[in-house]
Design a protein around this motif. Structure first.
Motif, PDB file in Angstrom:
ATOM      1  N   ALA A  98     -16.501 -26.265  38.705  1.00 56.50           N
ATOM      2  CA  ALA A  98     -15.952 -25.764  39.967  1.00 56.50           C
ATOM      3  C   ALA A  98     -14.452 -25.591  39.878  1.00 56.50           C
ATOM      4  CB  ALA A  98     -16.301 -26.732  41.104  1.00 56.50           C
ATOM      5  N   VAL A  99     -13.779 -26.528  39.169  1.00 57.93           N
ATOM      6  CA  VAL A  99     -12.327 -26.433  39.038  1.00 57.93           C
ATOM      7  C   VAL A  99     -11.938 -25.320  38.078  1.00 57.93           C
ATOM      8  CG1 VAL A  99     -10.276 -27.647  38.225  1.00 57.93           C
ATOM      9  CG2 VAL A  99     -11.976 -28.848  39.599  1.00 57.93           C
ATOM     10  N   ALA A 100     -12.645 -25.251  36.941  1.00 56.03           N
ATOM     11  CA  ALA A 100     -12.254 -24.307  35.899  1.00 56.03           C
ATOM     12  C   ALA A 100     -12.637 -22.878  36.209  1.00 56.03           C
ATOM     13  CB  ALA A 100     -12.902 -24.730  34.573  1.00 56.03           C
ATOM     14  N   VAL A 101     -13.731 -22.687  36.931  1.00 52.13           N
ATOM     15  CA  VAL A 101     -14.261 -21.342  37.096  1.00 52.13           C
ATOM     16  C   VAL A 101     -13.545 -20.555  38.177  1.00 52.13           C
ATOM     17  CG1 VAL A 101     -16.268 -20.160  38.059  1.00 52.13           C
ATOM     18  CG2 VAL A 101     -16.539 -21.677  36.130  1.00 52.13           C
ATOM     19  N   ALA A 102     -13.003 -21.228  39.194  1.00 48.96           N
ATOM     20  CA  ALA A 102     -12.420 -20.487  40.319  1.00 48.96           C
ATOM     21  C   ALA A 102     -11.356 -19.485  39.879  1.00 48.96           C
ATOM     22  CB  ALA A 102     -11.847 -21.463  41.347  1.00 48.96           C
ATOM     23  N   PRO A 103     -10.294 -19.906  39.126  1.00 52.38           N
ATOM     24  CA  PRO A 103      -9.314 -18.908  38.698  1.00 52.38           C
ATOM     25  C   PRO A 103      -9.918 -17.863  37.771  1.00 52.38           C
ATOM     26  CG  PRO A 103      -8.431 -21.137  38.511  1.00 52.38           C
ATOM     27  CD  PRO A 103      -9.908 -21.266  38.759  1.00 52.38           C
ATOM     28  N   THR A 104     -10.911 -18.266  36.945  1.00 47.95           N
ATOM     29  CA  THR A 104     -11.536 -17.312  36.032  1.00 47.95           C
ATOM     30  C   THR A 104     -12.259 -16.222  36.808  1.00 47.95           C
ATOM     31  OG1 THR A 104     -11.819 -19.057  34.385  1.00 47.95           O
ATOM     32  CG2 THR A 104     -13.159 -17.081  34.126  1.00 47.95           C
ATOM     33  N   LEU A 105     -13.038 -16.637  37.821  1.00 49.17           N
ATOM     34  CA  LEU A 105     -13.737 -15.658  38.643  1.00 49.17           C
ATOM     35  C   LEU A 105     -12.746 -14.740  39.350  1.00 49.17           C
ATOM     36  CD1 LEU A 105     -16.545 -17.810  40.271  1.00 49.17           C
ATOM     37  CD2 LEU A 105     -16.813 -16.079  38.488  1.00 49.17           C
ATOM     38  N   TRP A 106     -11.658 -15.307  39.822  1.00 49.72           N
ATOM     39  CA  TRP A 106     -10.653 -14.532  40.542  1.00 49.72           C
ATOM     40  C   TRP A 106     -10.070 -13.458  39.630  1.00 49.72           C
ATOM     41  CZ3 TRP A 106      -8.107 -12.369  44.162  1.00 49.72           C
ATOM     42  CH2 TRP A 106      -6.743 -12.115  44.061  1.00 49.72           C
ATOM     43  N   HIS A 107      -9.717 -13.834  38.408  1.00 51.51           N
ATOM     44  CA  HIS A 107      -9.090 -12.862  37.510  1.00 51.51           C
ATOM     45  C   HIS A 107     -10.082 -11.867  36.930  1.00 51.51           C
ATOM     46  CE1 HIS A 107      -4.990 -14.280  37.572  1.00 51.51           C
ATOM     47  NE2 HIS A 107      -5.427 -15.508  37.485  1.00 51.51           N
ATOM     48  N   SER A 108     -11.384 -12.179  37.015  1.00 48.10           N
ATOM     49  CA  SER A 108     -12.371 -11.262  36.450  1.00 48.10           C
ATOM     50  C   SER A 108     -13.017 -10.368  37.508  1.00 48.10           C
ATOM     51  CB  SER A 108     -13.467 -12.062  35.733  1.00 48.10           C
ATOM     52  OG  SER A 108     -14.169 -12.882  36.657  1.00 48.10           O
ATOM     53  N   MET A 109     -12.462 -10.361  38.711  1.00 47.60           N
ATOM     54  CA  MET A 109     -13.026  -9.525  39.769  1.00 47.60           C
ATOM     55  C   MET A 109     -12.904  -8.051  39.411  1.00 47.60           C
ATOM     56  SD  MET A 109     -11.713 -11.450  43.214  1.00 47.60           S
ATOM     57  CE  MET A 109     -12.467 -10.225  44.269  1.00 47.60           C
ATOM     58  N   THR A 110     -13.915  -7.299  39.749  1.00 43.45           N
ATOM     59  CA  THR A 110     -13.918  -5.870  39.454  1.00 43.45           C
ATOM     60  C   THR A 110     -13.158  -5.108  40.531  1.00 43.45           C
ATOM     61  OG1 THR A 110     -16.015  -5.615  40.627  1.00 43.45           O
ATOM     62  CG2 THR A 110     -16.119  -6.030  38.257  1.00 43.45           C
ATOM     63  N   PRO A 111     -12.616  -3.938  40.207  1.00 44.15           N
ATOM     64  CA  PRO A 111     -11.903  -3.133  41.202  1.00 44.15           C
ATOM     65  C   PRO A 111     -12.784  -2.846  42.417  1.00 44.15           C
ATOM     66  CG  PRO A 111     -11.513  -2.278  39.008  1.00 44.15           C
ATOM     67  CD  PRO A 111     -12.559  -3.341  38.864  1.00 44.15           C
ATOM     68  N   VAL A 129      -7.540 -28.086  49.955  1.00 44.84           N
ATOM     69  CA  VAL A 129      -8.408 -27.017  49.444  1.00 44.84           C
ATOM     70  C   VAL A 129      -7.765 -26.384  48.216  1.00 44.84           C
ATOM     71  CG1 VAL A 129      -9.467 -24.782  49.930  1.00 44.84           C
ATOM     72  CG2 VAL A 129      -9.345 -26.509  51.732  1.00 44.84           C
ATOM     73  N   LYS A 130      -8.579 -26.150  47.182  1.00 48.17           N
ATOM     74  CA  LYS A 130      -8.149 -25.366  46.028  1.00 48.17           C
ATOM     75  C   LYS A 130      -8.675 -23.960  46.218  1.00 48.17           C
ATOM     76  CE  LYS A 130      -6.114 -25.695  41.901  1.00 48.17           C
ATOM     77  NZ  LYS A 130      -4.756 -26.251  41.722  1.00 48.17           N
ATOM     78  N   LEU A 131      -7.785 -22.991  46.351  1.00 46.93           N
ATOM     79  CA  LEU A 131      -8.189 -21.614  46.598  1.00 46.93           C
ATOM     80  C   LEU A 131      -8.664 -20.940  45.311  1.00 46.93           C
ATOM     81  CD1 LEU A 131      -5.327 -20.611  49.056  1.00 46.93           C
ATOM     82  CD2 LEU A 131      -7.707 -21.123  49.627  1.00 46.93           C
ATOM     83  N   PRO A 132      -9.423 -19.859  45.425  1.00 47.37           N
ATOM     84  CA  PRO A 132      -9.996 -19.214  44.231  1.00 47.37           C
ATOM     85  C   PRO A 132      -8.975 -18.757  43.196  1.00 47.37           C
ATOM     86  CG  PRO A 132     -11.091 -18.420  46.195  1.00 47.37           C
ATOM     87  CD  PRO A 132      -9.932 -19.251  46.665  1.00 47.37           C
ATOM     88  N   ASP A 133      -7.725 -18.503  43.618  1.00 50.19           N
ATOM     89  CA  ASP A 133      -6.704 -18.043  42.667  1.00 50.19           C
ATOM     90  C   ASP A 133      -5.959 -19.197  42.011  1.00 50.19           C
ATOM     91  OD1 ASP A 133      -5.388 -18.868  44.974  1.00 50.19           O
ATOM     92  OD2 ASP A 133      -3.732 -17.473  44.659  1.00 50.19           O
ATOM     93  N   GLY A 134      -6.321 -20.446  42.372  1.00 51.54           N
ATOM     94  CA  GLY A 134      -5.628 -21.605  41.836  1.00 51.54           C
ATOM     95  C   GLY A 134      -4.547 -22.144  42.742  1.00 51.54           C
ATOM     96  N   SER A 135      -4.215 -21.443  43.822  1.00 50.82           N
ATOM     97  CA  SER A 135      -3.243 -21.945  44.795  1.00 50.82           C
ATOM     98  C   SER A 135      -3.841 -23.135  45.548  1.00 50.82           C
ATOM     99  CB  SER A 135      -2.863 -20.849  45.796  1.00 50.82           C
ATOM    100  OG  SER A 135      -2.234 -19.760  45.149  1.00 50.82           O
ATOM    101  N   ALA A 136      -2.966 -23.988  46.089  1.00 51.44           N
ATOM    102  CA  ALA A 136      -3.415 -25.149  46.857  1.00 51.44           C
ATOM    103  C   ALA A 136      -3.097 -24.938  48.329  1.00 51.44           C
ATOM    104  CB  ALA A 136      -2.729 -26.414  46.349  1.00 51.44           C
ATOM    105  N   MET A 137      -4.011 -25.380  49.190  1.00 49.11           N
ATOM    106  CA  MET A 137      -3.823 -25.246  50.634  1.00 49.11           C
ATOM    107  C   MET A 137      -4.154 -26.578  51.305  1.00 49.11           C
ATOM    108  SD  MET A 137      -5.645 -22.585  53.319  1.00 49.11           S
ATOM    109  CE  MET A 137      -7.338 -23.124  52.979  1.00 49.11           C
ATOM    110  N   THR A 138      -3.287 -26.999  52.221  1.00 51.45           N
ATOM    111  CA  THR A 138      -3.553 -28.173  53.049  1.00 51.45           C
ATOM    112  C   THR A 138      -3.720 -27.717  54.485  1.00 51.45           C
ATOM    113  OG1 THR A 138      -2.201 -29.584  51.610  1.00 51.45           O
ATOM    114  CG2 THR A 138      -2.710 -30.424  53.805  1.00 51.45           C
TER     115      THR A 138
END
Length: 322
Positions: A98-111, A129-138
């Motif tokens: 869950a931690v490793a895949v979020a940024p990967t999925l974000w960067h592999s999104m199709t146009p 919250v850890k956002l899909p791009d790797g940013s953190a949100m409180t």
């Protein structure tokens, strides 16, 4: 790495020392179907911690597709490995994925693809919250944020409450937070946004944020400043970015705090609704420091500044003239 893939890998790892020749051949075919299968099985074997299984996976990754039988595991390990250790390994693998895949999925999104999610916190409870791009949100208590991330940008809408963001830099995909009063675009930064009564507050702790309000030219707010964005207006003020925490440490702190905003912010920590008996009091201002997670106590102290009393009833808490 999906839950189904983790479960498949766990099943193969659990049976590696008992596979028949036909099953070893099937495993080889499964491993060579996609690199994700090999990565999942390698991770599961590492989590199970049995050195006897590493040879199987290493050879499977470099040879196709026949798999030699592994060295026998001691009986004691076999007893420990099933089922508790397997369940533990699956849980750890899922968490890591869950931690490793979020940024990967974000960067592999199709146009043209857009990832949409909603995040919310309960009354009285902040949320990390850890956002899909790797940013953190409180999220502050009783707050809600909706996101729409695409290959061209990261759009967030603060629907209620407040949130603070630690933004992961991505120049090709702007990070923009919107409220009814305006839009805040991060320029590599740490900032918070708080929705008040008819206005929004932006506080920049590090970096810069471009604030746009309809009818006004954009303003770049730098670290150590907070901006009040209302209908057709922007007001800038200084604050101590190094020491100020505000709602993040469950305090209502500041100068010129609007009474209407105070009621709204304290209300995020109250299981009962809070209201002003006279809405005209909402624009009254005061200074001070009050606990957010002690609603009645703080309302009593604030009310005393305006000769108001706190009335508790079946419909909630009311701040009214004595």
């Amino acid at each position: 790495m999906t839950d189904d893939l983790i479960e498949e890998a766990a099943d193969w790892a659990d049976r590696l020392d008992t596979l028949s020749p036909a099953e070893r051949e099937a495993l080889g075919e499964w491993l060579h179907r996609t690199p994700a299968h090999r990565a999942a099985l390698s991770r599961m074997v590492r989590l199970l911690g049995d050195p006897a299984l590493f040879d199987v996976v290493d050879q499977a990754q470099h040879q196709a597709p026949a798999i030699p039988a592994p060295r026998p595991r001691p009986r004691r390990w076999q007893a420990l490995a099933r089922p508790a250790t397997r369940r533990f390994a699956i849980g750890i693998a899922a968490a890591l994925a869950a931690v490793a895949v979020a940024p990967t999925l974000w960067h592999s999104m199709t146009p043209g693809e857009t990832l949409r999610r909603d995040y919310a916190s309960a009354v009285g409870q902040q949320r990390q919250v850890k956002l899909p791009d790797g940013s953190a949100m409180t999220l502050d208590a009783a707050s809600r944020v909706a996101i729409a991330f695409s290959d061209t940008g990261r759009a967030l809408t603060l629907q209620s409450g407040a949130a603070r963001f630690e933004v992961r830099h991505d120049a090709d995909r702007p990070f923009a937070v919107s409220t009814p009063e305006g839009q805040m675009v991060a320029l590599g930064t740490n900032f918070s946004v708080d929705r008040g009564a008819g206005h929004s507050e932006l506080r920049v702790y590090r970096g810069r944020v471009r604030l746009s309000v309809p009818g006004q030219p954009p303003v770049v707010v730098t670290a150590g400043y907070w901006a009040e964005a209302g209908r057709d207006r922007i007001a800038l003020h200084r604050f101590d970015a190094a020491s100020y925490q505000g709602w993040q440490d469950r305090w209502l702190t500041g100068d010129r705090i609007r009474l209407g905003d105070a009621v709204a912010r304290i209300g995020r920590y109250s299981p009962r609704p809070i209201r002003l008996a006279d809405p005209a009091l909402a624009d009254e201002t005061f200074n001070g420091r009050f606990r957010l997670d002690r609603p009645v106590e703080s309302l009593t102290l604030i009310g005393a500044l305006f000769d108001l009393s706190v009335r508790e009833g079946p419909d909630g808490i009311t701040l009214a003239r004595k």
